[in-house]
Every structure is written in structure tokens, then in C-alpha cells.
Design an enzyme around this catalytic site. Structure first.
Site, PDB file in Angstrom:
ATOM      1  N   LEU A 128      66.869  52.463  20.450  1.00  0.00           N
ATOM      2  CA  LEU A 128      65.591  52.667  21.144  1.00  0.00           C
ATOM      3  C   LEU A 128      65.431  54.130  21.552  1.00  0.00           C
ATOM      4  O   LEU A 128      64.366  54.729  21.411  1.00  0.00           O
ATOM      5  CB  LEU A 128      65.503  51.770  22.387  1.00  0.00           C
ATOM      6  N   ALA A 129      66.531  54.711  22.033  1.00  0.00           N
ATOM      7  CA  ALA A 129      66.485  56.109  22.456  1.00  0.00           C
ATOM      8  C   ALA A 129      66.073  56.983  21.272  1.00  0.00           C
ATOM      9  O   ALA A 129      65.151  57.800  21.377  1.00  0.00           O
ATOM     10  CB  ALA A 129      67.845  56.532  23.005  1.00  0.00           C
ATOM     11  N   ARG A 182      79.187  54.861  25.619  1.00  0.00           N
ATOM     12  CA  ARG A 182      80.649  54.885  25.485  1.00  0.00           C
ATOM     13  C   ARG A 182      81.156  55.967  24.529  1.00  0.00           C
ATOM     14  O   ARG A 182      82.220  56.530  24.707  1.00  0.00           O
ATOM     15  CB  ARG A 182      81.128  53.511  25.023  1.00  0.00           C
ATOM     16  N   LYS A 226      63.274  44.516  28.538  1.00  0.00           N
ATOM     17  CA  LYS A 226      63.424  43.083  28.416  1.00  0.00           C
ATOM     18  C   LYS A 226      64.640  42.761  27.541  1.00  0.00           C
ATOM     19  O   LYS A 226      65.063  43.641  26.820  1.00  0.00           O
ATOM     20  CB  LYS A 226      62.156  42.465  27.842  1.00  0.00           C
ATOM     21  N   ASP A 277      57.323  46.220  29.763  1.00  0.00           N
ATOM     22  CA  ASP A 277      56.798  45.378  28.697  1.00  0.00           C
ATOM     23  C   ASP A 277      55.984  46.352  27.858  1.00  0.00           C
ATOM     24  O   ASP A 277      54.912  46.796  28.289  1.00  0.00           O
ATOM     25  CB  ASP A 277      55.897  44.279  29.276  1.00  0.00           C
ATOM     26  N   HIS A 278      56.497  46.719  26.698  1.00  0.00           N
ATOM     27  CA  HIS A 278      55.863  47.849  26.010  1.00  0.00           C
ATOM     28  C   HIS A 278      54.433  47.532  25.568  1.00  0.00           C
ATOM     29  O   HIS A 278      53.649  48.432  25.303  1.00  0.00           O
ATOM     30  CB  HIS A 278      56.736  48.370  24.863  1.00  0.00           C
ATOM     31  N   ASP A 317      60.931  35.672  22.871  1.00  0.00           N
ATOM     32  CA  ASP A 317      60.873  37.058  22.400  1.00  0.00           C
ATOM     33  C   ASP A 317      59.477  37.671  22.575  1.00  0.00           C
ATOM     34  O   ASP A 317      59.348  38.857  22.867  1.00  0.00           O
ATOM     35  CB  ASP A 317      61.287  37.100  20.916  1.00  0.00           C
ATOM     36  N   HIS A 327      55.014  39.452  26.268  1.00  0.00           N
ATOM     37  CA  HIS A 327      53.810  40.131  25.766  1.00  0.00           C
ATOM     38  C   HIS A 327      52.553  39.234  25.763  1.00  0.00           C
ATOM     39  O   HIS A 327      51.495  39.633  26.240  1.00  0.00           O
ATOM     40  CB  HIS A 327      54.041  40.650  24.348  1.00  0.00           C
TER      41      HIS A 327
HETATM   42  C1  BG6 Z   1      59.644  43.224  20.772  1.00  0.00           C
HETATM   43  C2  BG6 Z   1      60.300  42.046  20.111  1.00  0.00           C
HETATM   44  O1  BG6 Z   1      59.508  43.000  22.152  1.00  0.00           O
HETATM   45  O2  BG6 Z   1      58.362  43.443  20.212  1.00  0.00           O
HETATM   46  C3  BG6 Z   1      60.370  42.226  18.613  1.00  0.00           C
HETATM   47  O3  BG6 Z   1      61.614  41.886  20.626  1.00  0.00           O
HETATM   48  C4  BG6 Z   1      58.983  42.551  18.057  1.00  0.00           C
HETATM   49  O4  BG6 Z   1      60.871  41.055  17.983  1.00  0.00           O
HETATM   50  C5  BG6 Z   1      58.367  43.711  18.828  1.00  0.00           C
HETATM   51  O5  BG6 Z   1      59.130  42.890  16.687  1.00  0.00           O
HETATM   52  C6  BG6 Z   1      56.930  43.930  18.386  1.00  0.00           C
HETATM   53  O6  BG6 Z   1      56.424  45.085  18.986  1.00  0.00           O
HETATM   54  P1  BG6 Z   1      55.247  45.903  18.330  1.00  0.00           P
HETATM   55  O7  BG6 Z   1      54.948  46.987  19.295  1.00  0.00           O
HETATM   56  O8  BG6 Z   1      55.763  46.393  17.010  1.00  0.00           O
HETATM   57  O9  BG6 Z   1      54.116  44.949  18.120  1.00  0.00           O
END
Ligand code: BG6
Length: 479
Positions: free
Chosen positions: A17-18, A46, A148, A177-178, A235, A240
Site C-alpha cells: 500500500l505504501a 521488520r 480496514k 474507508d478509501h 470485504d 464501502h
Molecule cells: C478494497 C478491497 O477495500 O477495495 C478489495 O479489499 C477491492 O478487494 C478494493 O478490490 C476496490 O477498491 P477500488 O478503489 O479499486 O474500487
């Protein structure tokens, strides 16, 4: 523009992610002058990396956005690396020493953000040590950003919450929550409440139903082990989809303060209708799992890496959700999400009622991802000699320049945290009510007959039962 002073400590600095999102987001904030010379980041994990190696990784992950190499290198020079074992209390003292040194050097005024981008099972130990070792500041602010999943059900979420509360106050915890960082999700409230035309008809008297779709083309990729214990309901739906639903359904907050906004969201989530029998569940919820695609180009979920060959984990979910509140009585919210569908799209459709029989109701479509658009469908008389009606579309999409200037989801959320704005982060009670809804479904699934999986081919529109679900409303899925 206010330039912020801060020190970020990133747990999980060597992670995916980073490299994919966080360094780029912080770089864009630097380029746009939100953060400047008074900023430093300590990356920890680590692995035995060095400052130089971290800086190389940072430069590599921002390479497509660099237009001034010297400026980018100056940015990377604010990054420091310290290898760290999260269980070893002494190592937090080392972090504190480095933090004090950098605070002095960059004059960050004691403002500290702790960003944990590691497995949630490590959140409690890290937060406990941050507090216990004196790493939390006493001069500026302490803010914690976590990713999350927040627990795996209500019980585990409760336990996690209790542990976090020992070290951080609720208003210091920024639960990401992106989806709340996506431009057209974030602007939902303004769209609804700054337009009298929408505000005055956004109610059960005028809305027939709402459709919220989060469709993905990708499969589980290399996350089979995580996904087996999660499925799409944990998930994507628990977080979301329900967040988007709460933004569509919430009442107007009394002001723009985070407490007011969150209170209205909580009011909706707390009152989600809970299915109370297997029969009610089966009438209103569809689960699915993808099989191989018709061309055999894409494999079945059960053949994915680290997935049980007889797995009953759902990769597709669709539901008719009701809100047990007088203001939404009788208005269904249809939500659906799935992997290996025939496209990547996130949309909201608000279907208004018809004015009379034979005339289609108006509809507002909000395209969130990958394209951004508002589309309003109205009835208009066909031009010519007849007075027949036809549907026309009024639409708006930001142009390329606007899209390029639009902050990415993580950029927007990190900036909000730096500004101390909790609006687009989940309050604990939102998370708890989301879990309550999903836990209930999981409980009833356990009592229901075993699902007949796989029930949709990869790269299709999903199980047939999901079409039946919406057809009962007299509509099709719009996408
Ligand atoms: C994440 C899920 O929260 O959102 C993934 O863990 C999913 O499984 C992703 O692929 C989708 O995000 P976005 O921004 O690509 O729609």
C-alpha cells in the site's frame, strides 16, 4: 494556503500500500504545498532497509508524477527508515529518540500521525506501545490512521475498539474507508443538500428505489487466504457499500461538523432492517461465487491460489435493504458488489417515481469509478409532428484538466487527517452497526441450505437470482 507541520510514523513502510498509494499521496500534498519543509516521515517495518533505500523506493513510486527531479529528491530527503519489531518495547524508545531528533530538525511542533498499514491483529500491540513508551506527543496532536478491516465481526471489532481506546481517544482515530476519499462519493452531501431541486424531492414520496453497485473485474488475485475468511460481504459491503448507502439516505446534518455528519450516518446504519429469518434472507439477499469464464480464460474462484476447492465463500452479493425509519418507509436500497464481473464500475442510481402510468420516472445516475459523471434522465416530447415522449439525458463529467487536478482518494484522506477533519472517516459506531448488519446475514447463511456454487461465470453480470431480485421491483439493474 496553510502549510502543515508534522511527523508521520508509518508502520508498514515496506508494504504494498505504501509503495502503490501512500508515498504518491504524500508527494502530491508536498507538490501542492500542503506540507513543506516542516515535515518528516519515519518508515518502519521488520526489514533492514536504510534511509537511502527507503528514499529510492519513494522516488520510484512517485516517478510518473515528477516534473522537477531536484524537488522530488528534496521531498525524499524527508524520509527516514528504522527497522522495527512491533513487539519489542525498547524499539519504541529508539523511535522516540529519532522522532525527537527529527522534530527538532524540521520544527514539526510535536504534531504526530501514526499510520498503521499492517495486519489489524497488530493494531493493539502497536498502539499500546506508542502510548506506553512515550512515543505519543504531549505537545502537538496525536492521530492514528488505520486501515480496514476493523475486526472480522462485531465481537472482534468490539474487542479491538476496547484495546485502541486505552491509548487513543475516539476523535484521534482515523479509520480509513478509501471509498470516502473518492471525489463523487465525497461530494454526495453537497450534491444532495446544495441543490434545492434534489433536496426537495430526495425522500420516500418521490424516490422509487436506489441502486448502488460496486462491480469489479478482478478476481481475488493473490489474496485468497484473506478472502476465504472475508468474502465480498465483509470485504466490500460491510464498509464501502454501507457507507455509500448511509450518505445517500442520511438526513441533512445540522452543520458541517464531523459530529453532526457522523451522527446522521449512524442514525441510518443503526436502523438498517435486519432480516429475521432464513426465508426473509433468501427473499432479499443473493450470494454468488464465480466459476470459470465461458471461454475458460479465467479460472473459477475455487481454483484460485489459497482457496479451498469446496469453498462456500461468496464473491458476489446483492441485497434489497430497507431502512426501518419512517422517513424511508417502503423505499428499497439495492446494493451489490462482486469480483470477476463484466466490468469495473461504481455507480449510484436514484430512480424517481413516475408522474403517471406509462411515463418512466426520472433517474439520477452518479458515476464514481472509473468515469466520473452525473446523468439526469428526463422526459421530453419528441421533436416533430408527434407528442410522444422520449427520455433525454443531461450529463456532466469533469474535463481532463479537472480530473488531473482532482486529489486521489488517499491524498484527500491523508490531507483531511492532517487538517484534523474526521468527516470522511468512520466513527466506531458506524463500524459497529455495519458489522451488526453483516453478522446477521452471516448467521442466517449458516442456517440456510448450502449454496449451489459456482453460480455465475467469471466476466459475466453475476447470478441470475440477482436479476430476479431487482425485477421484483419492476426494474432491471441499470448498468
Ligand atoms: C478494497 C478491497 O477495500 O477495495 C478489495 O479489499 C477491492 O478487494 C478494493 O478490490 C476496490 O477498491 P477500488 O478503489 O479499486 O474500487
Amino acid at each position: 494556503m496553510e502549510k502543515h507541520r508534522l511527523l508521520i510514523t508509518l508502520f508498514g513502510a515496506t508494504g504494498d500500500l505504501a509503495a502503490r498509494k501512500l508515498y504518491l499521496a504524500i508527494y502530491r500534498l508536498y507538490k501542492n504545498n500542503y506540507i513543506s519543509e516542516h515535515f518528516a516521515l519515519i518508515g518502519t517495518a521488520r526489514r533492514p532497509w536504510t534511509d537511502d533505500y527507503l528514499r529510492e523506493v519513494v522516488l520510484n513510486s512517485i516517478k510518473d508524477e515528477i516534473d522537477d527531479q531536484a524537488h522530488a529528491e528534496e521531498f525524499a530527503s524527508h524520509f527516514y527508515y528504522q527497522s522495527h519489531d512491533v513487539n519489542d518495547v525498547d524499539e519504541y524508545h529508539n523511535l522516540q529518540e529519532l522522532a525527537l531528533e527529527l522534530e527538532e530538525m524540521y520544527q514539526t511542533k510535536g504534531n504526530r500521525i501514526f499510520y498503521i498499514s499492517l495486519s489489524p491483529s497488530l493494531f493493539p500491540i502497536i498502539t499500546q506501545h506508542i502510548k506506553g513508551s512515550g512515543l505519543a506527543t504531549e505537545q502537538g496532536y496525536n492521530r492514528l490512521i488505520i486501515e480496514k478491516p476493523f475486526g472480522n465481526d462485531l465481537n472482534s471489532a468490539n474487542e479491538l475498539q476496547e484495546q485502541l481506546q486505552v491509548s487513543f481517544e475516539e476523535n484521534e482515530i482515523y479509520r480509513i474507508d478509501h471509498y470516502l476519499g473518492k471525489g463523487f462519493v465525497k461530494s454526495l452531501l453537497n450534491l444532495r443538500f446544495s441543490n434545492i431541486m434534489l433536496k426537495s424531492i430526495w425522500n420516500k414520496e418521490n424516490i422509487d428505489h436506489v441502486q448502488i453497485t460496486l462491480a469489479e473485474e478482478v478476481g481475488v488475485e493473490d489474496r485468497g487466504d484473506y478472502y476465504e475468511n472475508s468474502g465480498v460481504s465483509k470485504d466490500m459491503i460491510q464498509n464501502h457499500a454501507l457507507q455509500m448507502l448511509s450518505l445517500v439516505a442520511m438526513n441533512e446534518p445540522k452543520d458541517d461538523e464531523p459530529e453532526s455528519i457522523r451522527q446522521e450516518k449512524i442514525h441510518i446504519l443503526k436502523n438498517l432492517h435486519q432480516y429475521d429469518s432464513v426465508a426473509e434472507l433468501q427473499e432479499n439477499v443473493v450470494r454468488g461465487q464465480y466459476g470459470a469464464s465461458e471461454s475458460n480464460e479465467y479460472k473459477a474462484y475455487r481454483d484460485e491460489d489459497k482457496v479451498d476447492a469446496e469453498s462456500t465463500t461468496e464473491t458476489y452479493f446483492a441485497a434489497k435493504v430497507l431502512i426501518d425509519l419512517p422517513e424511508w418507509e417502503g423505499t428499497p436500497f439495492f446494493i451489490r458488489s462482486g469480483k470477476r464481473l463484466n466490468g469495473k464500475y461504481t455507480t449510484i442510481h436514484v430512480q424517481f417515481k413516475a408522474t403517471k402510468e406509462g411515463v418512466p420516472g426520472n433517474r439520477l445516475m452518479i458515476e464514481i469509478n472509473p468515469d466520473l459523471a452525473y446523468r439526469l434522465y428526463l422526459n421530453q416530447e419528441t421533436i416533430g409532428y408527434t407528442n410522444e415522449l422520449k427520455q433525454i439525458e443531461l450529463s456532466y463529467s469533469p474535463d481532463e484538466k479537472e480530473i488531473n487536478a482532482m486529489p486521489a482518494d488517499y491524498e484527500r484522506l491523508i490531507l483531511a487527517c492532517i487538517q484534523g477533519n474526521l468527516n470522511n472517516f468512520n466513527h466506531w459506531l458506524e463500524v459497529a452497526h455495519d458489522w451488526k448488519f453483516v453478522d446477521n446475514i452471516q448467521r442466517l447463511w449458516k442456517e440456510a441450505p448450502k449454496p449451489d456454487f459456482p453460480n455465475y461465470p467469471a466476466m459475466s453480470s453475476g447470478p441470475k437470482a440477482a436479476d430476479d431480485l431487482i425485477n421484483k421491483q419492476g426494474f432491471d439493474w441499470f448498468d
